[in-house]
Write a protein that holds these residues in place. Structure first.
Motif, mmCIF file in Angstrom:
data_model
loop_
_atom_site.group_PDB
_atom_site.id
_atom_site.type_symbol
_atom_site.label_atom_id
_atom_site.label_comp_id
_atom_site.label_asym_id
_atom_site.label_seq_id
_atom_site.Cartn_x
_atom_site.Cartn_y
_atom_site.Cartn_z
ATOM 1 N N ILE A 19 0.857 -1.194 0.000
ATOM 2 C CA ILE A 19 0.000 0.000 0.000
ATOM 3 C C ILE A 19 0.886 1.235 0.000
ATOM 4 C CG2 ILE A 19 -1.784 1.268 1.256
ATOM 5 C CD1 ILE A 19 -2.593 -1.385 2.557
ATOM 6 N N PRO A 20 0.670 2.182 -0.914
ATOM 7 C CA PRO A 20 1.455 3.425 -0.868
ATOM 8 C C PRO A 20 1.376 4.049 0.528
ATOM 9 C CG PRO A 20 0.191 3.330 -2.894
ATOM 10 C CD PRO A 20 -0.271 2.164 -2.049
ATOM 11 N N LYS A 21 2.508 4.539 1.008
ATOM 12 C CA LYS A 21 2.597 4.963 2.408
ATOM 13 C C LYS A 21 1.587 6.040 2.774
ATOM 14 C CE LYS A 21 6.547 7.790 1.034
ATOM 15 N NZ LYS A 21 8.015 7.929 1.088
ATOM 16 N N GLN A 22 1.236 6.922 1.808
ATOM 17 C CA GLN A 22 0.288 7.992 2.136
ATOM 18 C C GLN A 22 -1.122 7.475 2.381
ATOM 19 O OE1 GLN A 22 2.171 7.910 -0.606
ATOM 20 N NE2 GLN A 22 0.969 8.218 -2.462
ATOM 21 N N PHE A 23 -1.383 6.214 2.002
ATOM 22 C CA PHE A 23 -2.702 5.627 2.192
ATOM 23 C C PHE A 23 -2.773 4.701 3.397
ATOM 24 C CE2 PHE A 23 -3.148 5.947 -2.705
ATOM 25 C CZ PHE A 23 -3.491 7.288 -2.603
ATOM 26 N N LEU A 24 -1.654 4.503 4.082
ATOM 27 C CA LEU A 24 -1.675 3.688 5.292
ATOM 28 C C LEU A 24 -2.436 4.412 6.403
ATOM 29 C CD1 LEU A 24 2.027 2.456 5.287
ATOM 30 C CD2 LEU A 24 -0.004 1.104 4.736
ATOM 31 N N GLU A 25 -3.079 3.657 7.259
ATOM 32 C CA GLU A 25 -3.910 4.248 8.312
ATOM 33 C C GLU A 25 -3.107 4.620 9.543
ATOM 34 O OE1 GLU A 25 -7.385 2.416 9.806
ATOM 35 O OE2 GLU A 25 -8.434 2.415 7.879
ATOM 36 N N THR A 59 -7.689 5.186 -6.542
ATOM 37 C CA THR A 59 -7.615 4.708 -5.161
ATOM 38 C C THR A 59 -7.963 5.820 -4.191
ATOM 39 O OG1 THR A 59 -5.901 3.108 -5.753
ATOM 40 C CG2 THR A 59 -6.108 3.677 -3.417
ATOM 41 N N TRP A 60 -7.437 7.018 -4.455
ATOM 42 C CA TRP A 60 -7.730 8.153 -3.590
ATOM 43 C C TRP A 60 -9.219 8.471 -3.579
ATOM 44 C CZ3 TRP A 60 -6.707 10.885 0.381
ATOM 45 C CH2 TRP A 60 -7.230 12.172 0.547
ATOM 46 N N GLU A 61 -9.844 8.457 -4.739
ATOM 47 C CA GLU A 61 -11.281 8.755 -4.805
ATOM 48 C C GLU A 61 -12.082 7.695 -4.054
ATOM 49 O OE1 GLU A 61 -12.499 11.474 -5.688
ATOM 50 O OE2 GLU A 61 -10.760 12.359 -6.666
ATOM 51 N N ASN A 62 -11.668 6.443 -4.148
ATOM 52 C CA ASN A 62 -12.351 5.380 -3.412
ATOM 53 C C ASN A 62 -12.187 5.559 -1.911
ATOM 54 O OD1 ASN A 62 -13.226 4.129 -5.766
ATOM 55 N ND2 ASN A 62 -11.445 2.769 -5.888
ATOM 56 N N LEU A 63 -10.996 5.964 -1.498
ATOM 57 C CA LEU A 63 -10.771 6.200 -0.077
ATOM 58 C C LEU A 63 -11.589 7.382 0.436
ATOM 59 C CD1 LEU A 63 -6.907 5.629 0.162
ATOM 60 C CD2 LEU A 63 -8.697 4.206 1.181
ATOM 61 N N ARG A 64 -11.690 8.415 -0.355
ATOM 62 C CA ARG A 64 -12.520 9.563 0.049
ATOM 63 C C ARG A 64 -13.950 9.118 0.312
ATOM 64 N NH1 ARG A 64 -12.808 14.700 -3.386
ATOM 65 N NH2 ARG A 64 -13.889 15.304 -1.492
ATOM 66 N N GLU A 65 -14.458 8.255 -0.559
ATOM 67 C CA GLU A 65 -15.830 7.765 -0.371
ATOM 68 C C GLU A 65 -15.923 6.855 0.845
ATOM 69 O OE1 GLU A 65 -19.267 5.314 -2.878
ATOM 70 O OE2 GLU A 65 -17.402 5.947 -3.863
ATOM 71 N N LYS A 66 -14.941 5.977 1.007
ATOM 72 C CA LYS A 66 -14.954 5.028 2.116
ATOM 73 C C LYS A 66 -14.947 5.745 3.463
ATOM 74 C CE LYS A 66 -12.143 1.390 4.266
ATOM 75 N NZ LYS A 66 -10.933 0.541 4.142
ATOM 76 N N TYR A 67 -14.133 6.795 3.587
ATOM 77 C CA TYR A 67 -13.988 7.497 4.862
ATOM 78 C C TYR A 67 -14.854 8.756 4.946
ATOM 79 C CZ TYR A 67 -9.991 4.449 5.764
ATOM 80 O OH TYR A 67 -9.183 3.358 5.969
ATOM 81 N N ALA A 68 -15.711 8.966 3.941
ATOM 82 C CA ALA A 68 -16.574 10.149 3.912
ATOM 83 C C ALA A 68 -15.757 11.424 4.119
ATOM 84 C CB ALA A 68 -17.687 10.032 4.957
ATOM 85 N N PHE A 69 -14.664 11.515 3.389
ATOM 86 C CA PHE A 69 -13.731 12.643 3.521
ATOM 87 C C PHE A 69 -14.163 13.728 2.541
ATOM 88 C CE2 PHE A 69 -9.602 14.776 2.813
ATOM 89 C CZ PHE A 69 -9.241 15.019 4.124
ATOM 90 N N THR A 70 -14.577 14.868 3.067
ATOM 91 C CA THR A 70 -15.236 15.877 2.242
ATOM 92 C C THR A 70 -14.397 17.124 1.962
ATOM 93 O OG1 THR A 70 -16.283 16.835 4.209
ATOM 94 C CG2 THR A 70 -17.523 15.140 3.011
ATOM 95 N N ILE A 71 -13.183 17.196 2.483
ATOM 96 C CA ILE A 71 -12.345 18.374 2.215
ATOM 97 C C ILE A 71 -11.908 18.344 0.749
ATOM 98 C CG2 ILE A 71 -10.222 19.607 2.802
ATOM 99 C CD1 ILE A 71 -10.419 18.386 5.598
ATOM 100 N N ASP A 72 -12.204 19.409 0.037
ATOM 101 C CA ASP A 72 -11.922 19.449 -1.393
ATOM 102 C C ASP A 72 -10.448 19.713 -1.664
ATOM 103 O OD1 ASP A 72 -14.513 18.965 -2.258
ATOM 104 O OD2 ASP A 72 -15.061 21.080 -2.152
ATOM 105 N N ALA A 73 -9.940 19.056 -2.691
ATOM 106 C CA ALA A 73 -8.577 19.294 -3.170
ATOM 107 C C ALA A 73 -8.576 19.120 -4.680
ATOM 108 C CB ALA A 73 -7.593 18.328 -2.522
ATOM 109 N N LYS A 74 -7.903 20.012 -5.365
ATOM 110 C CA LYS A 74 -7.767 19.889 -6.817
ATOM 111 C C LYS A 74 -6.674 18.877 -7.108
ATOM 112 C CE LYS A 74 -7.175 22.495 -11.096
ATOM 113 N NZ LYS A 74 -8.455 22.000 -11.627
#
Length: 221
Positions: A19-25, A59-74
């Motif tokens: 798993i890319p390190k930035q996606f580890l919990e 993967t990032w978009e899937n994680l945003r949905e999974k964790y209900a992460f709503t902070i916008d980033a371009k």
């Protein structure tokens, strides 16, 4: 206007993880989400640009949905190197009167007061780079293989954010990439700009190894 380019191009090789390190919990959220949230907590008006490898965007978009992460980033596509990723991020910022911080996606513990100070100093002086003093003694390795003692007070460990007036750093990145560009400050310095250091924080570590991740889990509890 204030901006931050968060560079998240890690593969997880040094972490010995698929798993890319930035996606580890850490503490129930991917590291990258903690990093983004720090800047959002500093200012809900900051414009966030996230540089990701193209193969990690879904993967990032899937994680945003999974964790209900709503902070916008371009989202911008990251390059093969940090220089290319930052350059791609700068290209979507058209405001030449603003101030932009450049930050590692795997530095989730950056204190808000460090972020605030970086923007304030960069706005007034052109640049502001977080750094901390060395705690240990250091020696310089010479060309003949011998070593010599050097004064650790003459050196600093460089962190992020590295923050600049937007017009300054955009112009600095209009050059071909060089192996001498070890970070964003080195790019600005090569363009003739003076680099101002601000006090960073020892907690503002870059999570790159399993030991770093263990420390992050410990201090988050």
């Amino acid at each position: 206007m204030e901006y931050v380019i968060i560079v998240a191009g890690g593969s997880g090789s040094r972490m010995r993880s698929d798993i890319p390190k930035q996606f580890l919990e850490v503490r129930g959220l991917p590291i990258l989400m903690h990093t983004i949230r720090r800047f959002y907590e500093y200012s809900q008006h900051i414009q966030i640009v996230l540089a990701l490898p193209v193969e990690q965007i879904a993967t990032w978009e899937n994680l945003r949905e999974k964790y209900a992460f709503t902070i916008d980033a371009k989202i911008v596509t990251g390059g093969k190197t940090r220089f290319q990723s930052v350059k791609n991020g700068l290209q979507v910022i058209n405001d030449v009167e603003g101030v932009v911080a450049i930050h590692d996606g795997v530095r989730p513990f950056v204190p808000i007061n460090v972020i605030q100070r970086s923007f304030q100093v960069a706005k007034e002086n052109g640049s502001a780079v977080a750094a901390v003093s060395l705690k240990d003694s250091i020696r310089q390795v010479l060309s003949d293989g011998t070593t010599q003692s050097v004064n650790r007070a003459d050196f600093r460990l460089i962190q992020t954010p590295q923050t600049f007036q937007t017009s300054l750093i955009k112009k600095a990145f209009e050059v071909p990439e060089s192996e001498l560009f070890t970070d964003d400050a080195s790019v600005a310095e090569a363009a003739g700009h003076r680099i101002l250091l601000i006090e960073g924080d020892y907690r503002n570590i870059k999570i790159t190894t399993p030991e770093d991740l263990e420390w992050a889990q410990y201090v988050s509890n």
